[in-house]
Each structure stands twice: as C-alpha cells, then as structure tokens.
Enzyme design. Structure first.
Site, PDB file in Angstrom:
ATOM      1  CB  THR A 171      38.424 -51.583  58.413  1.00 38.79           C
ATOM      2  OG1 THR A 171      39.723 -52.182  58.373  1.00 38.79           O
ATOM      3  CG2 THR A 171      38.573 -50.089  58.207  1.00 38.79           C
ATOM      4  CE  LYS A 192      41.128 -53.432  53.984  1.00 43.24           C
ATOM      5  NZ  LYS A 192      39.947 -54.280  54.182  1.00 43.24           N
ATOM      6  CG  ASP A 226      36.013 -59.911  51.713  1.00 42.87           C
ATOM      7  OD1 ASP A 226      36.230 -60.076  52.925  1.00 42.87           O
ATOM      8  OD2 ASP A 226      36.370 -60.728  50.842  1.00 42.87           O
ATOM      9  CG  PHE A 279      48.041 -52.827  53.838  1.00 43.21           C
ATOM     10  CD1 PHE A 279      47.716 -51.668  53.150  1.00 43.21           C
ATOM     11  CD2 PHE A 279      47.096 -53.844  53.912  1.00 43.21           C
ATOM     12  CE1 PHE A 279      46.469 -51.526  52.547  1.00 43.21           C
ATOM     13  CE2 PHE A 279      45.836 -53.710  53.310  1.00 43.21           C
ATOM     14  CZ  PHE A 279      45.530 -52.544  52.626  1.00 43.21           C
ATOM     15  CG  HIS A 292      42.229 -53.683  45.097  1.00 42.50           C
ATOM     16  ND1 HIS A 292      43.493 -53.138  45.179  1.00 42.50           N
ATOM     17  CD2 HIS A 292      42.002 -54.262  46.302  1.00 42.50           C
ATOM     18  CE1 HIS A 292      44.002 -53.396  46.373  1.00 42.50           C
ATOM     19  NE2 HIS A 292      43.125 -54.075  47.074  1.00 42.50           N
ATOM     20  NE  ARG A 293      41.288 -50.543  50.484  1.00 49.55           N
ATOM     21  CZ  ARG A 293      42.366 -51.343  50.367  1.00 49.55           C
ATOM     22  NH1 ARG A 293      43.519 -50.851  49.928  1.00 49.55           N
ATOM     23  NH2 ARG A 293      42.285 -52.603  50.702  1.00 49.55           N
TER      24      ARG A 293
HETATM   25  P1  IMP Z   1      40.493 -57.958  53.438  1.00 51.88           P
HETATM   26  O1  IMP Z   1      39.351 -58.732  52.859  1.00 51.88           O
HETATM   27  O2  IMP Z   1      40.365 -56.495  53.215  1.00 51.88           O
HETATM   28  O3  IMP Z   1      40.789 -58.336  54.853  1.00 51.88           O
HETATM   29  O4  IMP Z   1      41.787 -58.359  52.609  1.00 51.88           O
HETATM   30  C1  IMP Z   1      42.185 -59.688  52.361  1.00 51.88           C
HETATM   31  C2  IMP Z   1      43.692 -59.752  52.285  1.00 51.88           C
HETATM   32  O5  IMP Z   1      44.142 -58.946  51.207  1.00 51.88           O
HETATM   33  C3  IMP Z   1      44.417 -59.278  53.540  1.00 51.88           C
HETATM   34  O6  IMP Z   1      45.536 -60.103  53.777  1.00 51.88           O
HETATM   35  C4  IMP Z   1      44.870 -57.879  53.170  1.00 51.88           C
HETATM   36  O7  IMP Z   1      46.074 -57.540  53.829  1.00 51.88           O
HETATM   37  C5  IMP Z   1      45.094 -58.009  51.680  1.00 51.88           C
HETATM   38  N1  IMP Z   1      44.858 -56.726  51.029  1.00 51.88           N
HETATM   39  C6  IMP Z   1      43.695 -56.030  50.960  1.00 51.88           C
HETATM   40  N2  IMP Z   1      43.873 -54.873  50.311  1.00 51.88           N
HETATM   41  C7  IMP Z   1      45.177 -54.829  49.984  1.00 51.88           C
HETATM   42  C8  IMP Z   1      45.959 -53.857  49.317  1.00 51.88           C
HETATM   43  O8  IMP Z   1      45.527 -52.769  48.927  1.00 51.88           O
HETATM   44  N3  IMP Z   1      47.246 -54.186  49.128  1.00 51.88           N
HETATM   45  C9  IMP Z   1      47.790 -55.364  49.549  1.00 51.88           C
HETATM   46  N4  IMP Z   1      47.119 -56.274  50.206  1.00 51.88           N
HETATM   47  C10 IMP Z   1      45.799 -56.015  50.425  1.00 51.88           C
END
Ligand code: IMP
Length: 197
Positions: A10, A15, A75, A151, A179-180
């Site tokens: 990433t 993140k 993801d 974010f 979730h993370r």
């Molecule tokens: P990605 O698969 O990690 O790229 O995330 C997909 C979408 O979800 C992107 O627009 C990210 O900004 C959003 N996103 C991922 N994790 C978070 C979070 O912890 N908070 C808010 N938005 C998130």
C-alpha cells in the site's frame, strides 16, 4: 524472540499508521513496512475476500518467500444494507466519484442505515503459502459528515456501541474496533501461534 516483518502492499500512510498501532499490542513482535511499488491487481468480485486472494496470488508470482516475512494485501469494502451491499467491492471507485456526499444522497430519507465495514487480508507466508484473514465491524451510516480524523469513509461510519464516527475518534479508539484492527489482530495471533508459517 523472532521479530516478524509485515510488508503491506500500500501507499496509504494512514493505513500504515493504523496497522503499526494495532500490531503494537503484540509488543515488539512485528515490524510494519510498506511496499507501494508492487502492483495490487483488482479483480471484479462481490466479496473483498476474493479480491484480496486474487491480489496476493498475483503478487506471489513475482516475489519469493523470505524468512519471518509476511506480504499482505488489504482489500476493504463498506457494505450498506439498504443499498443491497453497495458500494462493497466498489468502495474506492464510489469514494472517488460520487464521494461521501453522494453516498449520503443515496440514503436520503432511508431509515435503515445499517452497514458493515469489511477488511480482507491476502497473506503470502514465509513458506510460500497463501491465506486470507478477515475482520469486520458493524455499524451505521451517519446522516451527515462528522469529524476530521482518519480517511475515506471515516466521517460517515459509526461503529456499533458508539455514537461518534470513526473520524471523530482518536486513532487509538478507532483501532480498538475497526475492521482493519480485527483483521490484523487475528493475523498477529495466527502468526504468533505458528499456524501461519
Ligand atoms: P481499499 O480496498 O483498502 O482500497 O479500500 C476501499 C475503500 O474503502 C477506499 O475508498 C478506502 O478509502 C476506504 N477505506 C478503507 N479502509 C477504511 C477505513 O478504515 N476507514 C474509512 N474508509 C476506509
């Protein structure tokens, strides 16, 4: 004590900061590095698990396993109940196009605001195995943008048990329930228990 390297594919500094904080619960066991130059393949699928698996399989074709090193592709997707799970796997695209105000507009006059934020980690282990580890948090979509932290969808997502959005929380608070956090904590436990060698 073995110190494991977690290499996350990433370029997102938010993140990285969150993952470092989450894994600091395990003391000095993990060092978090990012690798923005590896390409993250994005297949089209309904579930983040399938997207993460395809992405890590693709990376495994071009990198070699290294001792004590785990390569991770994350993801994420926000699944909104009243929209049949949309934007789900399209969360990034929707964020870039209609944005948070567009999502709120879709939910105007909608009372059911339930949503689930999902994270799937595609993991390439030191012995060259592929695994997927998931985490999710249920909550609801706020009626307006609130808060300036975090974010992405943070200003509109309120996790269950709270009445503030992720963007109104401190990083520490968000990383207790997100979730993370759930996905990376599970990853940490699996690695330390030896079941993800
Ligand atoms: P990605 O698969 O990690 O790229 O995330 C997909 C979408 O979800 C992107 O627009 C990210 O900004 C959003 N996103 C991922 N994790 C978070 C979070 O912890 N908070 C808010 N938005 C998130």
């Amino acid at each position: 004590m073995t110190r494991y390297r977690i290499v996350v594919v990433t370029g997102n500094v938010n993140k990285k900061r969150e993952i470092e904080l989450i894994l600091s619960d395990f003391g000095e066991s993990f060092e978090v590095l990012t690798e923005p130059s590896l390409r993250k393949l994005e297949i089209q699928a309904d579930q983040v698990e399938d997207i993460a698996r395809a992405a890590i399989e693709n990376i495994a074709r071009v990198v070699k396993p290294r001792s004590s090193t785990y390569i991770v592709v994350e993801d994420d997707g926000l699944y909104i109940e009243a929209l049949g799970g949309f934007p789900g796997p399209y969360s990034e695209y929707v964020y870039r196009t209609i944005g948070l105000r567009g999502v709120l507009k879709l939910l105007e006059d909608v009372d059911n605001r339930r949503a689930v934020f999902k994270s799937a980690l595609g993991v390439y282990t030191p012995s060259g195995k592929i695994e997927v580890v998931c985490g999710e948090v249920s909550g609801y979509i706020a009626r307006e943008l609130r808060g300036s932290g975090g974010f992405g969808y943070d200003p509109i997502f309120v996790p269950d048990g709270y009445d503030v959005t992720f963007a109104e929380m401190s990083l520490e608070e968000k990383c207790r329930v997100s979730h993370r956090a759930r996905a990376f904590r599970e990853l940490g436990k699996l690695i330390l228990s030896g079941s993800l060698a």
